[in-house]
Write a protein that holds these residues in place. Structure first.
Motif, mmCIF file in Angstrom:
data_model
loop_
_atom_site.group_PDB
_atom_site.id
_atom_site.type_symbol
_atom_site.label_atom_id
_atom_site.label_comp_id
_atom_site.label_asym_id
_atom_site.label_seq_id
_atom_site.Cartn_x
_atom_site.Cartn_y
_atom_site.Cartn_z
ATOM 1 N N GLN A 136 -0.673 3.574 -8.055
ATOM 2 C CA GLN A 136 -0.886 4.600 -9.083
ATOM 3 C C GLN A 136 -2.358 4.958 -9.248
ATOM 4 O OE1 GLN A 136 1.435 6.285 -10.820
ATOM 5 N NE2 GLN A 136 3.097 5.246 -9.761
ATOM 6 N N VAL A 137 -3.229 3.981 -9.325
ATOM 7 C CA VAL A 137 -4.636 4.237 -9.630
ATOM 8 C C VAL A 137 -5.401 4.665 -8.381
ATOM 9 C CG1 VAL A 137 -6.762 3.225 -10.546
ATOM 10 C CG2 VAL A 137 -4.550 2.623 -11.561
ATOM 11 N N TYR A 138 -5.099 4.040 -7.247
ATOM 12 C CA TYR A 138 -5.832 4.338 -6.016
ATOM 13 C C TYR A 138 -5.074 5.272 -5.072
ATOM 14 C CZ TYR A 138 -9.713 1.159 -6.884
ATOM 15 O OH TYR A 138 -10.846 0.575 -7.394
ATOM 16 N N GLY A 139 -3.782 5.506 -5.351
ATOM 17 C CA GLY A 139 -3.015 6.438 -4.537
ATOM 18 C C GLY A 139 -2.630 5.940 -3.168
ATOM 19 N N PHE A 140 -2.594 4.614 -2.947
ATOM 20 C CA PHE A 140 -2.208 4.068 -1.647
ATOM 21 C C PHE A 140 -0.696 4.149 -1.475
ATOM 22 C CE2 PHE A 140 -6.084 1.030 -1.919
ATOM 23 C CZ PHE A 140 -6.918 2.073 -1.532
ATOM 24 N N ASP A 141 -0.241 4.183 -0.193
ATOM 25 C CA ASP A 141 1.204 4.145 0.040
ATOM 26 C C ASP A 141 1.715 2.722 -0.169
ATOM 27 O OD1 ASP A 141 1.236 2.557 2.534
ATOM 28 O OD2 ASP A 141 0.302 4.306 3.456
ATOM 29 N N GLY A 142 3.044 2.575 -0.161
ATOM 30 C CA GLY A 142 3.665 1.313 -0.557
ATOM 31 C C GLY A 142 3.231 0.117 0.248
ATOM 32 N N ARG A 143 3.174 0.269 1.591
ATOM 33 C CA ARG A 143 2.849 -0.888 2.426
ATOM 34 C C ARG A 143 1.406 -1.329 2.239
ATOM 35 N NH1 ARG A 143 5.367 0.744 8.231
ATOM 36 N NH2 ARG A 143 7.205 1.712 7.346
ATOM 37 N N VAL A 144 0.490 -0.368 2.190
ATOM 38 C CA VAL A 144 -0.927 -0.707 1.989
ATOM 39 C C VAL A 144 -1.118 -1.350 0.618
ATOM 40 C CG1 VAL A 144 -3.257 0.223 1.798
ATOM 41 C CG2 VAL A 144 -1.711 1.099 3.557
ATOM 42 N N ALA A 145 -0.492 -0.758 -0.397
ATOM 43 C CA ALA A 145 -0.623 -1.278 -1.763
ATOM 44 C C ALA A 145 -0.050 -2.683 -1.889
ATOM 45 C CB ALA A 145 0.077 -0.337 -2.750
ATOM 46 N N ALA A 146 0.988 -2.996 -1.104
ATOM 47 C CA ALA A 146 1.575 -4.341 -1.148
ATOM 48 C C ALA A 146 0.760 -5.341 -0.339
ATOM 49 C CB ALA A 146 3.012 -4.299 -0.619
ATOM 50 N N SER A 147 0.099 -4.863 0.722
ATOM 51 C CA SER A 147 -0.618 -5.772 1.618
ATOM 52 C C SER A 147 -1.970 -6.198 1.066
ATOM 53 C CB SER A 147 -0.821 -5.111 2.989
ATOM 54 O OG SER A 147 0.421 -4.837 3.593
ATOM 55 N N ILE A 183 6.801 -6.519 -5.483
ATOM 56 C CA ILE A 183 7.265 -5.569 -4.481
ATOM 57 C C ILE A 183 8.399 -4.701 -5.022
ATOM 58 C CG2 ILE A 183 8.060 -5.350 -2.085
ATOM 59 C CD1 ILE A 183 5.334 -6.747 -2.489
ATOM 60 N N MET A 184 9.207 -5.251 -5.908
ATOM 61 C CA MET A 184 10.426 -4.566 -6.343
ATOM 62 C C MET A 184 10.330 -4.036 -7.765
ATOM 63 S SD MET A 184 13.242 -7.150 -4.692
ATOM 64 C CE MET A 184 13.179 -7.569 -2.950
ATOM 65 N N LEU A 185 9.117 -3.854 -8.245
ATOM 66 C CA LEU A 185 8.907 -3.430 -9.628
ATOM 67 C C LEU A 185 9.700 -2.170 -9.960
ATOM 68 C CD1 LEU A 185 5.578 -3.451 -11.567
ATOM 69 C CD2 LEU A 185 6.940 -1.382 -11.558
ATOM 70 N N ASN A 186 9.497 -1.100 -9.190
ATOM 71 C CA ASN A 186 10.178 0.165 -9.485
ATOM 72 C C ASN A 186 11.689 0.044 -9.333
ATOM 73 O OD1 ASN A 186 7.805 1.599 -10.057
ATOM 74 N ND2 ASN A 186 7.434 2.012 -7.894
#
Length: 407
Positions: A241-252, A35-38
């Motif tokens: 990055q690859v699929y372009g999802f926003d943060g919450r969707v990409a984390a869920s 979650i905190m990579l960046n």
């Protein structure tokens, strides 16, 4: 002081719940870098390769402490050892709050791995000491489910808190929770000790010198990438990055792997009863490899990704079958030790996945970060193919041995 049976029963359940909550707590700390990579990369000005080492060093500490923690739990009891290990994970969080040099978060991540190894081993210990052998599988599955819920809530909800309050506040919150858990553990968990370890070093030597045990563990470790490589750390940034999802969707969405694993253990056990453990493991490996190749080279919809990750999570429960299978290659007296050794070897592959993925991303580099991520994550299905191939050879060898004995 005498206690009534109802009070004793309450204490037993309270002790089990504390151990299970610790298992969930360490799972949250395990997936936190996902979650905190960046935030962490920007805070310490590091690249993907270095971050991969930071994420993976957890598994070095976790794996190396399996045998020492197991011995210490027997000798000193879970009260002192689990409390000390919870405090160890708490200390491991501190460099992310106060350190200026990158070496200290690396050391902190190692400490989190060292302390976390007492979670699942403490669960094993407490269940065996407080419940009957008949209830062991049921209570263990409940503890694992609680732990996986912790992993799930290390996804979307933690991402939401990070966006609202900032990653430093989230780390502070879990540090406080860790301190409270350590105090409650020392206060409630009784000073339970079992018999001393006899001939422990000769037993360890017996297990480590068994070729089939070691090969099974290595092949199982090669197949752990979807859980320990993708779901733990690289899944969120990949989907961003690859699929372009926003943060919450990409984390869920990667959290669906943990949800799938909740159901996978009983489902794969039933399948293994019909088809055999090795066949079920091989089928699981093939399924995960096919899905990851599709995810890498086809742009899947969020619905298909969600369903696919649930399926991958169910297949990830192959680890239980692999650990059990490894224990069948030794005499019954060292079967318990074999499961600890097997889990230790499998978990150490988490470091290999994080380091190799980060190194490949860093090596490919270039302006197209998405392409670098695809190249890095491609390690996972390739390793799945190798591990599945290894188990196929073990299956062929075992069937050939049976045929030879029948003749």
């Amino acid at each position: 002081m005498n206690s009534s049976p109802s009070n004793s029963r309450t204490i037993v359940w309270a002790v089990w719940m504390i151990a299970s909550i610790f298992y969930a707590y360490q799972y949250i700390l395990r997936v936190m870098p996902n979650i905190m990579l960046n935030d962490i990369m920007q805070q310490f000005d590091i690249g993907a390769a270095t971050f991969g080492q930071f994420s993976g060093i957890y598994y070095i500490g976790y794996s190396l402490m399996h045998l020492p923690i197991g011995i210490m739990l027997d000798r000193y009891g879970p009260k002192k050892i689990m409390t000390a290990c919870i405090l160890c994970t708490l200390v491991g969080l501190m460099p992310l709050l106060f350190a200026k040099h990158w070496i200290y978060p690396i050391i902190g991540r190692l400490l989190i791995g060292l302390g976390s190894s007492a979670a699942i081993l403490g669960v094993f210990k407490i269940i065996r000491m407080t419940f009957s052998e008949k209830l062991f599988p049921r209570m263990l599955s409940l503890s694992v489910t609680i732990g996986l819920v912790g992993a799930i809530y290390g996804g979307g909800p933690m991402s939401y808190m990070r966006e609202v309050f900032g990653h430093q506040t989230v780390i502070q919150l879990f540090a406080v929770l860790g301190l409270l858990l350590a105090i409650i553990t020392y206060w409630i968990v009784p000073d339970m000790k079992s018999c001393s370890q006899e001939a422990v070093f000769s037993d360890i030597k017996e297990v480590l010198s068994n070729k089939r045990v070691i090969l099974s563990c290595i092949f199982a470790g090669m197949m752990v990438g979807p859980l320990e490589g993708f779901a733990d750390v690289w899944g969120t940034v990949f989907l961003k990055q690859v699929y372009g999802f926003d943060g919450r969707v990409a984390a869920s969405i990667p959290s669906m792997i943990f949800i799938g694993m909740c159901f996978g253990a009983p489902v794969l056990s039933l399948i293994a009863d019909k088809m055999g453990s090795l066949v079920t493991i091989i089928a699981s490996g093939i399924t995960m490899a096919v899905y990851f190749f599709l995810m890498l080279f086809c742009h899947l919809t969020p619905g298909i990704l969600t369903a696919g990750f649930i399926l991958v999570g169910m297949c990830s429960a192959y680890q239980i079958l692999a650990i059990y299978k490894a224990s069948t290659y030794v005499r019954e007296q060292v079967a318990g030790l074999t499961t600890a050794v097997a889990n230790m070897i499998i978990m150490i592959f988490g470091y290999a996945f994080h380091t190799s993925i980060g190194s490949i991303i860093n090596f490919v580099g270039g302006p197209d970060f998405s392409y670098a991520l695809v190249c890095g994550v491609a390690v996972i299905p390739i390793a799945l193919c190798l591990g599945t191939g290894g188990f196929t050879l073990l299956l062929y060898s075992s069937r050939r041995k049976v045929q030879t004995q029948e003749r």
